[in-house]
Design a protein around this motif. Structure first.
Motif, PDB file in Angstrom:
ATOM      1  N   THR A   1       0.756  -1.141  -0.084  1.00 15.73           N
ATOM      2  CA  THR A   1       0.057   0.197  -0.090  1.00 15.73           C
ATOM      3  C   THR A   1       0.676   1.307  -0.015  1.00 15.73           C
ATOM      4  OG1 THR A   1      -0.092   0.140   2.416  1.00 15.73           O
ATOM      5  CG2 THR A   1      -1.691  -1.295   1.156  1.00 15.73           C
ATOM      6  N   GLY A   2       2.151   1.329   0.077  1.00 15.50           N
ATOM      7  CA  GLY A   2       2.787   2.463   0.654  1.00 15.50           C
ATOM      8  C   GLY A   2       2.785   2.871   1.637  1.00 15.50           C
ATOM      9  N   GLU A   3       2.129   2.577   2.632  1.00 18.79           N
ATOM     10  CA  GLU A   3       1.567   3.094   3.932  1.00 18.79           C
ATOM     11  C   GLU A   3       3.047   3.393   4.812  1.00 18.79           C
ATOM     12  OE1 GLU A   3      -0.418   2.122   8.190  1.00 18.79           O
ATOM     13  OE2 GLU A   3      -0.835   0.692   6.488  1.00 18.79           O
ATOM     14  N   LEU A   4       3.485   4.581   5.260  1.00 17.88           N
ATOM     15  CA  LEU A   4       4.420   4.655   6.065  1.00 17.88           C
ATOM     16  C   LEU A   4       4.330   4.245   7.646  1.00 17.88           C
ATOM     17  CD1 LEU A   4       7.403   6.007   6.386  1.00 17.88           C
ATOM     18  CD2 LEU A   4       6.137   8.050   7.147  1.00 17.88           C
ATOM     19  N   LEU A   5       5.160   3.090   8.019  1.00 17.16           N
ATOM     20  CA  LEU A   5       4.972   2.516   9.332  1.00 17.16           C
ATOM     21  C   LEU A   5       6.010   2.757  10.364  1.00 17.16           C
ATOM     22  CD1 LEU A   5       4.744  -1.355   7.722  1.00 17.16           C
ATOM     23  CD2 LEU A   5       2.746   0.330   8.359  1.00 17.16           C
ATOM     24  N   GLY A   6       7.020   3.655   9.920  1.00 13.18           N
ATOM     25  CA  GLY A   6       7.976   3.911  10.734  1.00 13.18           C
ATOM     26  C   GLY A   6       9.201   4.834   9.969  1.00 13.18           C
ATOM     27  N   PHE A   7       9.593   5.964  10.695  1.00 17.45           N
ATOM     28  CA  PHE A   7      10.372   7.071   9.932  1.00 17.45           C
ATOM     29  C   PHE A   7      11.559   7.521  11.044  1.00 17.45           C
ATOM     30  CE2 PHE A   7      11.731  11.386   9.463  1.00 17.45           C
ATOM     31  CZ  PHE A   7      12.217  11.095   7.912  1.00 17.45           C
ATOM     32  N   LEU A   8      12.882   7.866  10.420  1.00 12.40           N
ATOM     33  CA  LEU A   8      13.925   8.123  11.499  1.00 12.40           C
ATOM     34  C   LEU A   8      14.852   8.856  10.403  1.00 12.40           C
ATOM     35  CD1 LEU A   8      15.539   7.917  14.088  1.00 12.40           C
ATOM     36  CD2 LEU A   8      16.634   6.156  13.026  1.00 12.40           C
ATOM     37  N   GLU A   9      15.122  10.186  10.959  1.00  7.56           N
ATOM     38  CA  GLU A   9      16.252  10.917  10.397  1.00  7.56           C
ATOM     39  C   GLU A   9      17.486  10.871  10.861  1.00  7.56           C
ATOM     40  OE1 GLU A   9      14.898  14.824   8.230  1.00  7.56           O
ATOM     41  OE2 GLU A   9      16.484  15.783   9.750  1.00  7.56           O
ATOM     42  N   LEU A  10      18.388  10.790  10.081  1.00  9.51           N
ATOM     43  CA  LEU A  10      19.787  10.617  10.295  1.00  9.51           C
ATOM     44  C   LEU A  10      20.989  11.879   9.761  1.00  9.51           C
ATOM     45  CD1 LEU A  10      20.519   6.898  10.576  1.00  9.51           C
ATOM     46  CD2 LEU A  10      20.094   8.385  12.618  1.00  9.51           C
ATOM     47  N   GLY A  11      21.382  12.496  10.431  1.00  2.67           N
ATOM     48  CA  GLY A  11      22.295  13.557   9.863  1.00  2.67           C
ATOM     49  C   GLY A  11      23.716  12.913   9.341  1.00  2.67           C
ATOM     50  N   ILE A  12      24.141  13.227   8.234  1.00  4.19           N
ATOM     51  CA  ILE A  12      25.556  12.267   7.642  1.00  4.19           C
ATOM     52  C   ILE A  12      26.329  13.618   7.670  1.00  4.19           C
ATOM     53  CG2 ILE A  12      24.615  12.556   5.403  1.00  4.19           C
ATOM     54  CD1 ILE A  12      26.391   9.621   5.163  1.00  4.19           C
ATOM     55  N   ARG A  13      27.524  13.433   8.225  1.00  4.97           N
ATOM     56  CA  ARG A  13      28.302  14.830   8.222  1.00  4.97           C
ATOM     57  C   ARG A  13      29.817  14.677   7.734  1.00  4.97           C
ATOM     58  NH1 ARG A  13      25.869  13.644  12.795  1.00  4.97           N
ATOM     59  NH2 ARG A  13      27.694  12.511  13.193  1.00  4.97           N
ATOM     60  N   SER A  14      29.994  13.513   7.165  1.00  9.22           N
ATOM     61  CA  SER A  14      31.535  13.151   7.214  1.00  9.22           C
ATOM     62  C   SER A  14      31.817  12.468   5.732  1.00  9.22           C
ATOM     63  CB  SER A  14      32.203  12.287   8.155  1.00  9.22           C
ATOM     64  OG  SER A  14      33.670  12.262   8.042  1.00  9.22           O
ATOM     65  N   HIS A  15      33.169  12.993   5.064  1.00  7.01           N
ATOM     66  CA  HIS A  15      33.420  12.314   4.144  1.00  7.01           C
ATOM     67  C   HIS A  15      34.083  11.024   4.378  1.00  7.01           C
ATOM     68  CE1 HIS A  15      35.707  11.786   0.031  1.00  7.01           C
ATOM     69  NE2 HIS A  15      34.513  11.730  -0.280  1.00  7.01           N
ATOM     70  N   ARG A  16      34.577  10.910   5.696  1.00  8.71           N
ATOM     71  CA  ARG A  16      35.290   9.529   6.270  1.00  8.71           C
ATOM     72  C   ARG A  16      34.249   8.718   6.732  1.00  8.71           C
ATOM     73  NH1 ARG A  16      40.494  10.744   7.426  1.00  8.71           N
ATOM     74  NH2 ARG A  16      40.777   8.554   7.759  1.00  8.71           N
ATOM     75  N   TRP A  17      34.313   7.337   6.927  1.00  8.95           N
ATOM     76  CA  TRP A  17      33.527   6.551   7.184  1.00  8.95           C
ATOM     77  C   TRP A  17      32.981   6.826   8.680  1.00  8.95           C
ATOM     78  CZ3 TRP A  17      31.078   3.751   3.723  1.00  8.95           C
ATOM     79  CH2 TRP A  17      31.801   3.387   2.850  1.00  8.95           C
ATOM     80  N   GLU A  18      31.565   6.764   9.065  1.00 13.43           N
ATOM     81  CA  GLU A  18      31.163   7.044  10.420  1.00 13.43           C
ATOM     82  C   GLU A  18      30.146   6.022  10.970  1.00 13.43           C
ATOM     83  OE1 GLU A  18      29.132  10.878  10.992  1.00 13.43           O
ATOM     84  OE2 GLU A  18      28.727  11.176   8.930  1.00 13.43           O
ATOM     85  N   GLU A  19      29.811   5.964  11.978  1.00 12.46           N
ATOM     86  CA  GLU A  19      28.595   5.065  12.214  1.00 12.46           C
ATOM     87  C   GLU A  19      27.566   5.835  12.706  1.00 12.46           C
ATOM     88  OE1 GLU A  19      27.464   2.008  15.815  1.00 12.46           O
ATOM     89  OE2 GLU A  19      29.668   2.077  14.900  1.00 12.46           O
ATOM     90  N   LEU A  20      26.504   5.644  12.074  1.00 10.45           N
ATOM     91  CA  LEU A  20      25.241   6.449  12.510  1.00 10.45           C
ATOM     92  C   LEU A  20      24.123   5.077  13.229  1.00 10.45           C
ATOM     93  CD1 LEU A  20      24.626   7.942   8.920  1.00 10.45           C
ATOM     94  CD2 LEU A  20      25.964   9.258  10.953  1.00 10.45           C
ATOM     95  N   ALA A  21      23.385   5.706  14.252  1.00 10.13           N
ATOM     96  CA  ALA A  21      22.719   4.814  14.910  1.00 10.13           C
ATOM     97  C   ALA A  21      21.203   5.441  15.379  1.00 10.13           C
ATOM     98  CB  ALA A  21      23.570   4.219  16.127  1.00 10.13           C
ATOM     99  N   GLY A  22      20.236   4.636  15.637  1.00 10.74           N
ATOM    100  CA  GLY A  22      18.911   5.280  15.956  1.00 10.74           C
ATOM    101  C   GLY A  22      17.963   4.052  16.355  1.00 10.74           C
ATOM    102  N   SER A  23      16.925   4.403  16.668  1.00  8.59           N
ATOM    103  CA  SER A  23      15.840   3.592  16.953  1.00  8.59           C
ATOM    104  C   SER A  23      14.866   3.407  16.007  1.00  8.59           C
ATOM    105  CB  SER A  23      15.234   3.656  18.244  1.00  8.59           C
ATOM    106  OG  SER A  23      14.188   2.758  18.615  1.00  8.59           O
ATOM    107  N   LEU A  24      14.072   2.546  15.438  1.00 10.00           N
ATOM    108  CA  LEU A  24      12.892   2.607  14.423  1.00 10.00           C
ATOM    109  C   LEU A  24      11.937   1.558  14.844  1.00 10.00           C
ATOM    110  CD1 LEU A  24      12.320   3.799  11.481  1.00 10.00           C
ATOM    111  CD2 LEU A  24      13.037   1.670  10.791  1.00 10.00           C
ATOM    112  N   SER A  25      10.965   2.013  14.892  1.00 12.65           N
ATOM    113  CA  SER A  25       9.542   1.226  15.432  1.00 12.65           C
ATOM    114  C   SER A  25       8.413   1.151  14.175  1.00 12.65           C
ATOM    115  CB  SER A  25       9.145   1.667  16.479  1.00 12.65           C
ATOM    116  OG  SER A  25      10.082   1.585  17.752  1.00 12.65           O
ATOM    117  N   ALA A  26       7.906  -0.086  14.186  1.00 13.43           N
ATOM    118  CA  ALA A  26       6.577   0.073  13.091  1.00 13.43           C
ATOM    119  C   ALA A  26       5.405   0.416  13.862  1.00 13.43           C
ATOM    120  CB  ALA A  26       6.695  -1.209  12.339  1.00 13.43           C
ATOM    121  N   THR A  27       4.549   0.992  13.483  1.00 15.54           N
ATOM    122  CA  THR A  27       3.225   1.213  13.974  1.00 15.54           C
ATOM    123  C   THR A  27       2.353   0.328  13.970  1.00 15.54           C
ATOM    124  OG1 THR A  27       2.317   2.212  11.784  1.00 15.54           O
ATOM    125  CG2 THR A  27       3.102   3.794  13.365  1.00 15.54           C
TER     126      THR A  27
END
Length: 682
Positions: free
Chosen positions: A139-165
């Motif tokens: 259906t295309g329904e959005l079940l979960g969303f998270l925005e992460l900033g990306i700041r580097s041209h070097r490898w970096e680890e990004l983390a967060g929590s994501l849940s489904a409705t």
């Protein structure tokens, strides 16, 4: 099948075995075969390090696929981050497209379960952020969303929590690279670039990296011991799979065509941690195929050495300062088999074993070593005798892999069901012969008399059957109950057994995750990919191990007999008892347990005479039965077969009941403390 009910009688005596029934007889087995690891582990995503090739020529690794509507967006695989395996996934966005681009993968989402999201990425300055979405694919329904900033041209680890409705069996994880507004940048030589080296989700409720349901079901098995081994071990170099997971390489699983890559997220540290959480002893099979004695010795030191040793310091640096104390080490897996990397002659294996044993024992004298034997002499004539004569003195256990069925009987998909059933339930007589042959070798030489048998793989094994998973059936469970009974009877000699497998893998895995099995059914055909359930044998293993039998008690069985038919072994399998029984006493001598298998297609009226033991009130009977020997649990009826418990009233120290056809019963009888002191047998 006889219409009239037959009768049987079990008389329990007072003689008790000198030896105990080892709790390790109810062990299990983990191997990286087919979908065993993905089904067992809690990670819902596959190909998390983009290790797979671009199969679809769309520029994207394996089961990932491109997302976006930009006409000019480009996708490609590049070498991975420094020290990493696999590839990195590159995406190039163009300002003139005025849109984001990303990658997606089909996934199952569960409501109410926060997922730990982890991404390793780098980008040029035009990529300001990542949008991570869970959507319903239909259906295309959005079940979960998270925005992460990306700041580097070097490898970096990004983390967060994501849940489904809400839960969704056909969801999609989308990772979008979102560029700066169009007015803030222009297309040039190196603009609009983002690279992903790792994307993973892990439910916060996982335990020991396992799916919560799998962990709970595994815990209920009371396994005693858990083996890490299988064909892949002959191509497995353990040092590549310890330490930070990001730095572990990605290897193609050379042992199994359908297994993809070796699952690098479940190495030695994770295996031992799981065993500790389950309360079971770890048992490790070392690589004697493409490995060396020195490599195996380092593995022992990594697990058992103090932090002042080279490998112990390595373990401590990986976050585990205390030694693991792994006691049981198996040298090589099925080294006699032409399918095994490093297959060799018995003489070659014996010499190899001795070199491994010397090196491993030099690191820890207290470890117990298991040497490789075979239950199928036709594969390597004289293997057991030659290996034991040459190297048996340095062994603590001699291993057998026993798969009852077409290995020992001329049965196939065309064999009439009743004939096949009789062959399968002749498991005790087959293994009694196999154990007897090994015991004769062990008793023939003084330096071998200390050696015990370890059945490090066993199960009912059928012919390939793409239409029906025979190993999931009640018939298989009844056959496996007979095997457990015989191993308990032989427990003075047989001390370790590992049921094959714990989860999925080949069709015999007793915990089933999803609707796939072996190479016969692909995931998703039923729409129930997320279901977790136990086969009939799962419920059998749980029922047996949960009783914690301690010593054997003599039993005498009088009943009708059957003929099992011709065997590939030189055995007379006529006149076998339809009722197979083992009696056991608890460690505190406060309970008597009878493990009773009706290995016929008839109803049987059973009388159990327990009079020498002064039974107390509160007896119960546990039963595994079903309407047909081909009955099984399925994704539609996952609980069709399971243990049923009811009270068992006794009259004058006798229990009278009815054994349903093709069934297993466990009779538990509390005893008065003043029960007579038993005499000893065995």
């Amino acid at each position: 099948m006889n219409a009239a009910k037959q009768a049987a009688r079990v008389t329990v005596g007072t003689e008790v075995s000198e030896h105990t029934v080892s709790p390790y007889l109810f062990g299990h087995f983990i191997e990286d075969i087919d979908d065993h690891m993905p089904a067992m582990l809690a990670y819902p995503l596959r190909n998390m390090d983009f290790e797979e090739e671009d199969r679809d020529a769309d520029g994207v690794s394996g089961c990932w696929y491109p997302l976006g509507f930009g006409k000019h967006a480009r996708f490609a695989l590049e070498p991975a981050a420094r020290g990493h395996g696999g590839h990195s996934q590159k995406i190039r966005l163009f300002n003139k497209d005025r849109c984001a681009a990303g990658i997606g993968q089909r996934v199952q989402a569960e409501a109410g379960v926060p997922y730990r999201l982890r991404i390793i990425a780098r980008a040029t300055r035009e990529i300001a952020k990542l949008h991570v979405k869970l959507t319903d694919r239909g259906t295309g329904e959005l079940l979960g969303f998270l925005e992460l900033g990306i700041r580097s041209h070097r490898w970096e680890e990004l983390a967060g929590s994501l849940s489904a409705t809400r839960s969704c069996a056909d969801a999609e994880l989308q990772v979008w690279a979102v560029p700066l507004p169009a007015a803030e940048w222009e297309d040039s030589v190196s603009t609009g670039l983002v690279w992903f080296d790792h994307v993973s989700l892990l439910p916060e409720r996982e335990t020991g990296l396992l799916k919560k349901e799998v962990f709970e079901m595994a815990g209920e098995l009371n396994a005693g011991i858990m083996r890490l081994g299988g064909n892949v071990i002959s191509l497995y170099h353990w040092e590549d799979f310890v330490g930070p997971t990001d730095l572990r390489p990605n290897y193609v699983n050379e042992a199994w065509e359908e297994a993809g890559h070796v699952h690098k997220y479940f190495g030695t540290d994770e295996f031992v941690a799981l065993c500790r959480q389950l309360g079971v002893e770890p048992q490790i099979c070392v690589n004697a195929g493409t490995g060396t004695a020195e490599e195996a010795a380092r593995w022992v030191e990594y697990c058992n050495g103090g932090a002042d040793t080279e490998m112990g310091a390595f373990r401590a640096a990986n976050g585990h300062p205390e030694p693991y104390g792994v006691k049981y080490w198996e040298i090589g897996n099925e080294m006699y088999g032409p399918w095994q990397a490093g297959v060799c002659s018995p003489e070659q294996y014996a010499d190899l074993y001795l070199s491994f044993a010397e090196a491993m024992k030099a690191k820890d004298r207290s470890i117990r070593l298991l040497g490789c034997g075979t239950a199928r002499d036709s594969l390597a004539p004289g293997w057991n005798r030659k290996v034991l004569e040459r190297a048996g003195h340095a062994m603590d256990y001699f291993t057998l892999h026993i798969y009852q069925g077409s290995n020992f009987f001329p049965i196939d998909a065309g064999t009439p069901g009743p004939d096949r059933f009789k062959a399968m339930v002749a498991f005790p007589e087959v293994v009694r012969s196999l154990f007897g042959e090994v015991e004769e070798l062990l008793r023939s030489r003084d330096e071998l008399k200390h050696v015990k048998i370890a059945v490090t793989e066993w199960n009912a094994m059928y012919f390939p059957n793409p239409d029906f998973p025979n190993a999931h059936t009640l018939e298989a469970a009844v056959a496996n109950a007979c095997m457990l009974n015989e191993m308990m009877r032989q427990s003075g000699l047989v001390r370790i057994a590992n049921f094959s497998d714990l989860v999925n893998g080949w069709v015999g895995g007793c915990i089933r995750v999803g609707d796939a099995y072996e190479r016969m059914k692909k995931p998703g055909w039923s729409g129930k990919e997320g279901i977790v359930f136990g086969t009939a044998t799962y419920h059998l293993m749980k029922m047996y191990a949960g009783r914690k039998p301690h010593r054997l008690v003599e039993t005498n069985v009088v009943c009708d007999t059957f003929d099992a038919g011709p065997s590939k072994l030189p055995l007379n399998l006529n006149g076998l008892k339809k009722v197979d029984v083992v009696g056991c006493l608890s460690e505190n001598r406060d309970a008597l347990t009878l493990f009773i298998v009706n290995r016929s297609l008839d109803r049987i009226a059973l009388t159990c005479d327990l009079s020498p033991w002064r039974p107390a009130d509160g007896a119960v009977v546990r039963e595994l039965a079903g309407p047909d020997y081909e009955a099984r649990n399925t994704v539609w009826e996952p609980d069709a077969l399971r243990e049923e418990v009811r009270g068992a009233g006794l009259t004058d120290s006798r229990w009278e009941g009815e054994l349903r056809p093709h069934s297993v019963c466990v009779l538990e009888v509390p005893l008065h403390v003043a029960s007579p002191v038993p005499s000893r047998i065995g």
